[in-house]
Design an enzyme around this catalytic site. Structure first.
Site, short mmCIF file in Angstrom:
data_model
loop_
_atom_site.label_atom_id
_atom_site.label_comp_id
_atom_site.label_asym_id
_atom_site.label_seq_id
_atom_site.Cartn_x
_atom_site.Cartn_y
_atom_site.Cartn_z
N HIS A 246 -2.26 -11.07 11.47
CA HIS A 246 -1.84 -9.72 11.09
C HIS A 246 -1.72 -8.90 12.37
O HIS A 246 -2.63 -8.90 13.21
CB HIS A 246 -2.87 -9.09 10.15
CG HIS A 246 -2.72 -7.61 10.02
ND1 HIS A 246 -1.52 -7.02 9.68
CD2 HIS A 246 -3.59 -6.59 10.22
CE1 HIS A 246 -1.68 -5.70 9.67
NE2 HIS A 246 -2.92 -5.41 9.99
N CYS B 249 -3.46 -4.09 4.31
CA CYS B 249 -2.57 -5.09 4.92
C CYS B 249 -2.89 -6.52 4.48
O CYS B 249 -2.19 -7.46 4.86
CB CYS B 249 -2.62 -4.98 6.44
SG CYS B 249 -2.22 -3.34 7.03
N GLU C 196 0.85 -1.18 0.00
CA GLU C 196 0.00 0.00 0.00
C GLU C 196 0.90 1.24 0.00
O GLU C 196 0.47 2.33 0.35
CB GLU C 196 -0.96 0.00 1.19
CG GLU C 196 -0.31 -0.11 2.56
CD GLU C 196 -1.33 -0.08 3.70
OE1 GLU C 196 -2.04 0.91 3.81
OE2 GLU C 196 -1.38 -1.07 4.47
#
Lengths: 81, 418
Positions: free
Chosen positions: B249, B115, B83
């Site tokens: 994550h 993400c 990103e």
């Protein structure tokens, strides 16, 4: 269950999640952020409240209320829906 | 039995400089009793001459260097997952491909979904291999992200403040093939949960905006939703019993802890003591590197996997559950199997030692970098990089194996090995 009763449950969950707030007066007008409750704790308080009132809704639908009273109103509206 | 595919080799690159997060929080006057809840210690700070390309190439090079020429020739796809793109059209993968000197019969492209990008890239590669359109091929998947948002103005700095202690930088390179020594993917065992939400975003070239509360809520909804979809696909899947370790994550460790607690309550009504013990045994190992580099966005779930492989003694094949979340939002819960060889191969990359060698920025040095005077902003046509902006960060023992940005000429980024 009315909104005031839901607010009482939220306040009880706040006290049990953040023991430092045990003795502090908390009302519908207070915001959890201003009370020093962090974001992870706030999500846990909301989850515990959902369990206590037997409501199953996605967490993102409970984003937005600015204080405990508004959160209680929203939960009340969701329960009635 | 399905074909073996997955991660053959993996490396994490944590950059050249880092900041002590506790020092930062003290400096910013943040509430210290709550600091411990973040579960972070250091974060990588990208220097002006480090960009998503240098992070990606520096992560991948050790993997490529160990390949025989005939193995390198089978890398037929380079996917960058980010990103932090540097151009709307040209993908980072073109630079990565060039600086790794990979063969020209290769697919090059970039994937974006906050993400979640790294998992999207890995699944793309895994499914390319499972499809058997080019038997024996390999794919290089690199998730690379940096956070460098406080550049625009004072307002941007303020908006950024909520995520400043946890925003890091880093890249994870993965060689994906039919010899998955590091992680054998459970083909077909996955679950998704996705819906449109405006939780965090990068609306401009150097800005991040977001609502931390909404993002946390979306993450929690996704964690539960993605696992429920996984169990719909995988008979008898059980969050408590099916996975020896879990890798999520990691925006910051505290969020992973919150999500795990949420799931254990929702699925099992587990008591706090059991939840804490389970977190310590099955998730805490995955935080080993994340707490040293900060949130690495696209690579974060693999930083977690690497941290787990670095710190857990694996004595028999073990199933690992992975959860990836990207704001906006899309998420996936999936799984794979690791073996004693996985740990040995990962540890051979000597990731902790590389993290130890980063320059520890002083607050003064960090604030100099934050002012962004030497940073190459998105859309820059020409620039010369000042390699001495933080003199102590420039390595004295350079061995010609690290890529840095040297100049931009007519939008073209020029890199050098130091």
């Amino acid at each position: 269950m009315d909104s005031d009763r839901i607010a009482e449950i939220i306040i009880a969950e706040i006290r049990s999640t953040v023991p430092e707030l045990e003795a502090q007066p908390i009302t519908r007008a207070d915001s959890m952020t201003d009370l020093g409750v962090d974001s992870i704790e706030r999500s846990e308080i909301i989850l515990a409240t959902l369990e206590a009132i037997g409501l199953k809704v996605p967490m993102v639908q409970l984003h937005g209320p600015r204080n405990i009273g508004e959160l209680a109103d929203l939960l009340h509206a969701k329960s009635a829906a | 039995m399905t074909r073996a595919v997955g991660i053959e080799a993996m490396n994490v690159y944590g950059g050249m400089a880092c900041l002590d997060v506790k020092e930062l929080c003290l400096h910013r006057g943040l509430d210290m009793p709550r600091f411990e809840n973040l579960l972070v210690q250091e974060k990588t700070v990208a220097l002006p001459y480090e960009d998503p390309v240098t992070f990606a190439v520096n992560a991948a090079r050790p993997l490529i260097d160990t390949l025989a020429p005939e193995e390198r020739a089978r890398i037929e796809m380079v996917v960058t997952c980010t990103e932090s793109g540097i151009d709307f059209g040209k993908s980072l993968s073109t630079y990565v491909h060039a600086h790794l000197d990979l063969p020209s019969n290769c697919r090059l492209f970039e994937i974006k979904q906050a993400c979640y990008s790294g998992t999207a890239g890995l699944q793309m590669a895994v499914n390319f291999l499972l499809a058997q359109t080019s038997p024996g091929a390999k794919a290089l998947v690199v998730a690379t992200d940096i956070s460098r948002f406080a550049l625009a103005d004072a307002g941007a700095v303020e908006e950024w403040a909520y995520s400043e202690p946890s925003s890091g930088a880093g890249a994870v390179a993965m060689l994906v093939s039919d010899t998955p020594h590091v992680l054998r993917i459970d083909a077909g065992a996955y679950g998704n949960h996705a819906f449109e939400v405006m939780d965090t975003c990068r609306p401009g070239p150097d800005t991040e905006a977001g609502d931390a509360d909404l993002s946390l809520m979306a993450y929690l909804d996704c964690c539960e939703g993605a696992f429920r979809d996984y169990s719909r696909r995988v008979e008898n899947a059980d969050f408590r019993d099916s996975f020896g370790q879990l890798c999520f994550h990691t925006p910051f460790g505290g969020m992973v802890k919150g999500a795990h607690r949420h799931l254990m309550r929702r699925l099992y009504k587990a008591p706090p003591k059991e939840i804490e013990a389970d977190f310590q045994s099955r998730l805490a190992p995955s935080l080993a590197f994340g707490k040293r580099v900060g949130n690495t966005a696209g690579g974060s779930v693999f930083v977690a996997l690497a941290g787990m492989l670095e710190t857990v003694e694996i004595d028999a094949p073990m199933r690992v559950g992975l959860f990836s979340y990207g704001s906006g939002c899309c998420s996936e819960f999936y799984s794979g199997v690791v073996t004693p060889e996985s740990g040995a191969r990962l540890r051979a990359m000597r990731i902790p030692q590389a993290l130890d060698r980063r320059h520890r920025l002083t607050i003064t040095e960090y604030e100099t970098l934050l002012r962004g005077e030497s940073v190459v902003r998105f859309g820059t046509k020409d620039a010369e990089l000042n390699h001495q902006i933080v003199p102590d960060a420039w390595p004295v023992d350079a061995a010609g194996d690290r890529l840095v940005l040297d100049a931009v000429v007519g939008y073209h980024r020029k890199y050098i090995w130091i």
